[in-house]
Design an enzyme around this catalytic site. Sequence first.
Site, PDB file in Angstrom:
ATOM      1  N   LYS A 112      74.067  48.151  10.762  1.00  0.00           N
ATOM      2  CA  LYS A 112      74.130  46.734  10.395  1.00  0.00           C
ATOM      3  C   LYS A 112      73.032  46.514   9.307  1.00  0.00           C
ATOM      4  O   LYS A 112      73.127  45.608   8.686  1.00  0.00           O
ATOM      5  CB  LYS A 112      73.462  46.126  11.633  1.00  0.00           C
ATOM      6  CG  LYS A 112      74.780  45.641  12.809  1.00  0.00           C
ATOM      7  CD  LYS A 112      74.496  44.678  13.821  1.00  0.00           C
ATOM      8  CE  LYS A 112      75.730  44.608  14.742  1.00  0.00           C
ATOM      9  NZ  LYS A 112      75.747  43.685  15.757  1.00  0.00           N
ATOM     10  N   LYS A 195      86.186  49.661  15.377  1.00  0.00           N
ATOM     11  CA  LYS A 195      86.143  48.942  16.342  1.00  0.00           C
ATOM     12  C   LYS A 195      86.515  47.501  15.964  1.00  0.00           C
ATOM     13  O   LYS A 195      86.116  47.057  14.932  1.00  0.00           O
ATOM     14  CB  LYS A 195      85.023  49.114  17.065  1.00  0.00           C
ATOM     15  CG  LYS A 195      83.845  48.126  16.522  1.00  0.00           C
ATOM     16  CD  LYS A 195      82.693  48.024  17.775  1.00  0.00           C
ATOM     17  CE  LYS A 195      81.570  47.127  17.231  1.00  0.00           C
ATOM     18  NZ  LYS A 195      80.625  46.669  17.999  1.00  0.00           N
ATOM     19  N   LYS A 198      83.419  41.027  15.413  1.00  0.00           N
ATOM     20  CA  LYS A 198      83.594  39.930  14.695  1.00  0.00           C
ATOM     21  C   LYS A 198      82.910  40.028  13.182  1.00  0.00           C
ATOM     22  O   LYS A 198      83.108  39.205  12.109  1.00  0.00           O
ATOM     23  CB  LYS A 198      82.674  39.035  15.523  1.00  0.00           C
ATOM     24  CG  LYS A 198      81.316  39.224  15.352  1.00  0.00           C
ATOM     25  CD  LYS A 198      80.622  38.090  16.070  1.00  0.00           C
ATOM     26  CE  LYS A 198      79.116  38.616  16.224  1.00  0.00           C
ATOM     27  NZ  LYS A 198      78.645  39.871  16.719  1.00  0.00           N
TER      28      LYS A 198
HETATM   29  N1  AQP Z   1      85.771  46.422  19.868  1.00  0.00           N
HETATM   30  C1  AQP Z   1      85.313  46.665  21.161  1.00  0.00           C
HETATM   31  N2  AQP Z   1      85.953  47.426  22.260  1.00  0.00           N
HETATM   32  C2  AQP Z   1      85.241  47.274  23.393  1.00  0.00           C
HETATM   33  N3  AQP Z   1      84.277  46.712  23.550  1.00  0.00           N
HETATM   34  C3  AQP Z   1      83.776  45.873  22.812  1.00  0.00           C
HETATM   35  N4  AQP Z   1      82.568  45.227  22.640  1.00  0.00           N
HETATM   36  C4  AQP Z   1      82.318  44.672  21.420  1.00  0.00           C
HETATM   37  N5  AQP Z   1      83.432  44.956  20.600  1.00  0.00           N
HETATM   38  C5  AQP Z   1      84.291  46.000  21.439  1.00  0.00           C
HETATM   39  C6  AQP Z   1      81.644  44.863  23.886  1.00  0.00           C
HETATM   40  O1  AQP Z   1      81.534  43.677  24.123  1.00  0.00           O
HETATM   41  C7  AQP Z   1      80.117  43.449  24.694  1.00  0.00           C
HETATM   42  C8  AQP Z   1      79.703  42.227  23.793  1.00  0.00           C
HETATM   43  O2  AQP Z   1      78.991  42.536  22.773  1.00  0.00           O
HETATM   44  P1  AQP Z   1      78.112  41.860  21.831  1.00  0.00           P
HETATM   45  O3  AQP Z   1      77.336  40.849  22.665  1.00  0.00           O
HETATM   46  O4  AQP Z   1      77.202  42.949  21.440  1.00  0.00           O
HETATM   47  O5  AQP Z   1      79.078  41.352  20.968  1.00  0.00           O
HETATM   48  P2  AQP Z   1      78.981  42.121  19.505  1.00  0.00           P
HETATM   49  O6  AQP Z   1      78.586  43.555  19.365  1.00  0.00           O
HETATM   50  O7  AQP Z   1      78.364  41.016  18.474  1.00  0.00           O
HETATM   51  O8  AQP Z   1      80.562  41.947  19.271  1.00  0.00           O
HETATM   52  P3  AQP Z   1      81.192  42.645  18.003  1.00  0.00           P
HETATM   53  O9  AQP Z   1      82.320  41.950  17.518  1.00  0.00           O
HETATM   54  O10 AQP Z   1      81.117  44.126  18.027  1.00  0.00           O
HETATM   55  O11 AQP Z   1      79.952  42.135  16.801  1.00  0.00           O
HETATM   56  P4  AQP Z   1      79.180  43.222  15.755  1.00  0.00           P
HETATM   57  O12 AQP Z   1      79.868  43.160  14.738  1.00  0.00           O
HETATM   58  O13 AQP Z   1      78.045  42.208  15.493  1.00  0.00           O
HETATM   59  O14 AQP Z   1      78.676  44.623  16.473  1.00  0.00           O
HETATM   60  C9  AQP Z   1      79.424  44.773  24.408  1.00  0.00           C
HETATM   61  O15 AQP Z   1      79.278  45.175  25.938  1.00  0.00           O
HETATM   62  C10 AQP Z   1      80.292  45.526  23.719  1.00  0.00           C
HETATM   63  O16 AQP Z   1      80.225  46.859  23.818  1.00  0.00           O
END
Ligand code: AQP
Length: 330
Positions: A112, A195, A198
């Site tokens: 990030k 993965k 968002k």
């Molecule tokens: N692609 C994924 N497959 C399985 N699990 C996932 N999680 C996120 N993406 C995947 C799981 O969702 C939960 C909430 O995660 P978060 O609040 O950290 O959401 P996030 O990480 O902001 O979602 P993103 O889309 O993955 O955002 P960025 O790009 O910011 O990292 C967690 O338990 C996570 O493991």
Amino acid sequence: RPRVLSGIQPTADSFHLGNYLGALREWVVMQETHDAFYCVVDLHAITMGHDPELLRRRTRLSAAQLLALGIDPERATLFVQSHVPEHTQLSWVMECLTGFGEAGRMTQFKDKSARQEADHVSVGLFTYPVLQAADILIYQADAVPVGEDQRQHLELTRNLAQRFNSRFGETFTVPAAHIPKETAKIFDLQDPTVKMSKSVPAGVVELLEDPKRSVKKIRSAVTDAGREIQYDPENKPGVSNLLVIYSALTGRSIADLEAAYEGKGYGDLKKELGQTVLEFVTPFQEKVRGYLDDPAELDKVLRRGAEHAREVAAGTLKTVYDRIGFLPPA
Ligand code: AQP
């Protein structure tokens, strides 16, 4: 009952299929067997810059989505992280136990921070996993349902718990990551080697988007050379990802799906998966709208959750402050 804690960031207008299949689905299951604490982690949501109005809206939206997915406030304690100040108080203690190099090895921070200009990378993004450790440890959680991407943060949490225990006496439960086998990592539909996230929105199925959009995204998902519908993540990551999603949403095994699609094409799989997603999100979206129509009731649920969470969190913090030698206020 063993205790479970997990959180989700209110950083998007909608949860996506990765969030749901990697983590949130387990939250719903585990509220039946565990003393469950689930939170919308708004403190984590300000580590990369944010808009205050949007954050407020997304925090309610997140709570509404959790309720619509089946989190039952009579069974689970559902709350907003910033409503329980003990998280940040414990986080400071944990920061003082965390090595600078240790925090610097977190791959999520590396990824990030690499995506931002150096001057814009906040110290909060760096210490994010330590706050996450505090979120978990303050409830003495036994299990933490998360996706694969959180494994390293969970390892840090375990190390911090053990470090604190060995320095200051047995205080924390050392939590275990609860990562689902099949759906630990849902991949992006446009690039099935990364993965679903968002941060890279092209191949993401959002639970609150127009279902027709989801159907379209699934129809144009990147698939692989060849024609057989087979689970082979090495050589056929695109098709394998679709099979995993389809299997998770229908409860049919991958082997069963492979047999059912023998002799059929990728188009058939995509069409039927699109229909399955549509049938899943349509009632979900209706429920979300229902919860959003009554924000006062939603806020009441969150207030009650925070009250209960604070009772537990305050108990842990008191012990921690005592163990580390803070003089109690007279
Ligand atoms: N692609 C994924 N497959 C399985 N699990 C996932 N999680 C996120 N993406 C995947 C799981 O969702 C939960 C909430 O995660 P978060 O609040 O950290 O959401 P996030 O990480 O902001 O979602 P993103 O889309 O993955 O955002 P960025 O790009 O910011 O990292 C967690 O338990 C996570 O493991």
